[in-house]
Design a protein around this motif. Structure first.
Motif, PDB file in Angstrom:
ATOM      1  N   ASP A  42      -5.009 -13.493   3.606  1.00  0.00           N
ATOM      2  CA  ASP A  42      -4.376 -14.115   2.453  1.00  0.00           C
ATOM      3  C   ASP A  42      -4.725 -15.602   2.368  1.00  0.00           C
ATOM      4  O   ASP A  42      -4.925 -16.138   1.288  1.00  0.00           O
ATOM      5  N   GLY A  74      -2.624 -11.118  -3.724  1.00  0.00           N
ATOM      6  CA  GLY A  74      -2.316 -11.507  -2.355  1.00  0.00           C
ATOM      7  C   GLY A  74      -2.652 -10.412  -1.368  1.00  0.00           C
ATOM      8  O   GLY A  74      -2.732  -9.241  -1.720  1.00  0.00           O
ATOM      9  N   LYS A  75      -2.875 -10.832  -0.127  1.00  0.00           N
ATOM     10  CA  LYS A  75      -3.219  -9.905   0.949  1.00  0.00           C
ATOM     11  C   LYS A  75      -2.033  -9.804   1.906  1.00  0.00           C
ATOM     12  O   LYS A  75      -1.388 -10.809   2.212  1.00  0.00           O
ATOM     13  N   GLY A  81      -3.665  -5.493  -1.537  1.00  0.00           N
ATOM     14  CA  GLY A  81      -3.114  -6.184  -0.369  1.00  0.00           C
ATOM     15  C   GLY A  81      -3.579  -5.601   0.954  1.00  0.00           C
ATOM     16  O   GLY A  81      -3.644  -6.312   1.955  1.00  0.00           O
ATOM     17  N   ILE A  89       2.687 -16.530   3.613  1.00  0.00           N
ATOM     18  CA  ILE A  89       2.025 -15.659   2.631  1.00  0.00           C
ATOM     19  C   ILE A  89       2.160 -16.316   1.249  1.00  0.00           C
ATOM     20  O   ILE A  89       3.200 -16.911   0.950  1.00  0.00           O
TER      21      ILE A  89
END
Lengths: 252, 252, 252
Positions: free
Chosen positions: B143, B136-137, B108, B177
């Motif tokens: 993201d 996910g980032k 992430g 997100i």
């Protein structure tokens, strides 16, 4: 010994973090300080909450906080109440009996002219307290009457008058007040103007919301003084300061 | 014996609930687990918070959580930090000494290529940990570069590589997100695409906000795996799973 | 003795404050009540949470709350569940065994006709409980089907039927429900209509958010009955009632 000590980490120089207590129990604090007690150094009993507690409870809580070298003070609203009743001397004596070792002077809820403000700073300092002053009005409409120039002048006047630390009002909400817009985002021009025209190490930014903490750390450095941190966010804020959370990871 | 046992209630099959600890005291946890200890089975020390605690505190907390059969692990950010310093082996050894029995592998906050990711999964599993990976980032802009196809492929690759559970990043905020839009509402098409193309029992959805918990329970079943539940919402989430709150009452 | 007693302060007449418990531990409550135990008098175990606890824990918690003269009751949702299973008598007996001394009758999640509602009030009162009834639907769409005239009539019918206190539904969120719009602001016309057409001392407003508490105190007086106060806001709400916070300072 701390965990994972072999990992390199970002260092923090002298830093001030002020936390808001709006009614925590003694044992809860005692238990929590073992986790977070090294990561903040000012504790404010929010606004007039101190008046609702038994004296013994405040004395015990203050002693507990002090054992971690955390300065404690009642919210500025309470001094405003005392001032509106001409009882500042009694207020300062009682605060001392209760074990408070700092005092905040604000005019967020009442009108205090600049001469009186300067006199209050003198009086509080003479009584031996660490002296914080606050810039800003609780009521957003009144707060918006200040231009950024006004704010900068108020800050610098307080510092000339020997305030130990000047707090920029952010309230508990962090919205529509001081340098924050209605959504709680920072007004960048205002932030920069204050940064460039005041001594930054004497300024404490009330920053109750995470986006504000992140931005202030990235823009003013990880040792920016932050206030109105909620009690359960002390560790989180420290991870932001140390680059241990995504928002500041490898950015400090 | 539980209260009101004579009332018929909705049953829950095998379910995983992951809770976020961002600085709770030992006695507070001990006291709370008597209320909520049966209702979650994963506990994450958020991001890099573990580095701020004394070793003994983590060991004691881990032991306490384990006594309720709750697996514990440090946040993925900390493994990313160790990886960026080429200290993954030391990290895994220290985590074991501290009593953690699960590890999260994420990217992430840093860049980890697919080969390295696969190797990390091997390494963590070989060390005997329950292995979670996260998709996910932390940075929303980065993201958003993932298409839903990308996410599905990343999930299935992790599972092929023997990740025990794949977490869909939702952060603590649950906004802007992964499958959540800027207001924290679920992007339905994305949810359905993941549901239809991955093994659901291996997926854990970070769902910090109530509307997300409600919708995931109603759409994927009351035994959907939920993560990033805040500590004081454990009971609330369980009532949602059991139809004991208006939002899911008589709807399961 | 309370701190800062020499300061003049606003008085509060008889007042009711209802607080939400959604899973607090026994020792945490015990510790907190020393701080806030004098400042609320009703405690609701939210919705169906009571079903998730061991009987002994509820008994102990109820005894503790009662030692501060705080009435306790399970959420209305649980009575709705019992009613839907034709087990109201068992429900009332179990509640008594568990030490509850108040009961809430609602139809927020199910359909209960007016005759049944009147009969439930009788049944609960005959069993010796302090009887609260609640007006409003958990589902916003269903809740919006009530006109303000409907609400006023429902309130007054409950009072005629001897409900001891009528709660205006606000949920935990305080948004898009009852007198609150989607942003949680008060619909003024609705508030005034209820104020002018019902006996105010019998009405309790669920007001989870601070702006709602402030507005209700300023418009209906500092002794307005407030409900769904979160446990860590008890002191804050009391400072609002006493003019010890900027929002109500010198305005009461």
């Amino acid at each position: 010994m701390k965990a994972f000590e072999f990992l390199d980490k970002v260092k923090i120089d002298d830093v001030n973090t002020m936390v808001l207590d709006k009614g925590l129990g003694y044992k809860f604090i005692e238990d929590s300080l073992k986790i977070n007690g090294d990561y903040f150094n000012f504790l404010k009993y929010g606004w007039g909450t101190s008046m609702l507690y038994d004296k013994e409870i405040i004395q015990d809580k203050n002693e507990l906080y002090h054992s971690y070298n955390i300065r404690t003070y009642p919210g500025g609203t309470l001094l405003e109440l005392a001032n509106s009743q001409n009882k500042v001397a009694e207020f300062l004596e009682e605060a001392d009996n209760l074990g408070f070792n700092a005092i905040e002077i604000s005019d967020g809820s009442s009108i205090i002219d600049s001469q009186k403000r300067a006199q209050l700073i003198d009086q509080v300092k003479d009584a031996g307290y660490f002296t914080l002053t606050e810039i800003g009005k609780k009521n957003p409409e009144k707060d918006h009457e200040y231009s950024i120039k006004d704010r900068i002048q108020l800050i610098n006047t307080d510092i000339e008058n020997k305030s130990d630390m000047v707090i920029i009002e952010g309230r508990e909400s962090g919205k529509n007040i001081g340098i924050y817009d209605e959504k709680g985002n920072i007004k960048n021009d205002d932030l920069l103007a204050i940064k460039e025209n005041t001594p930054n190490n004497k300024i404490m930014w009330e920053a109750p919301n995470k986006n504000q903490q992140v931005e202030l750390i990235l823009k003013l450095g990880n040792n920016v003084n932050l206030g109105n941190i909620s009690f359960d966010e002390i560790i989180s804020v420290t991870t932001l300061r140390k680059g241990l959370r995504g928002d500041t990871f490898l950015k400090l």
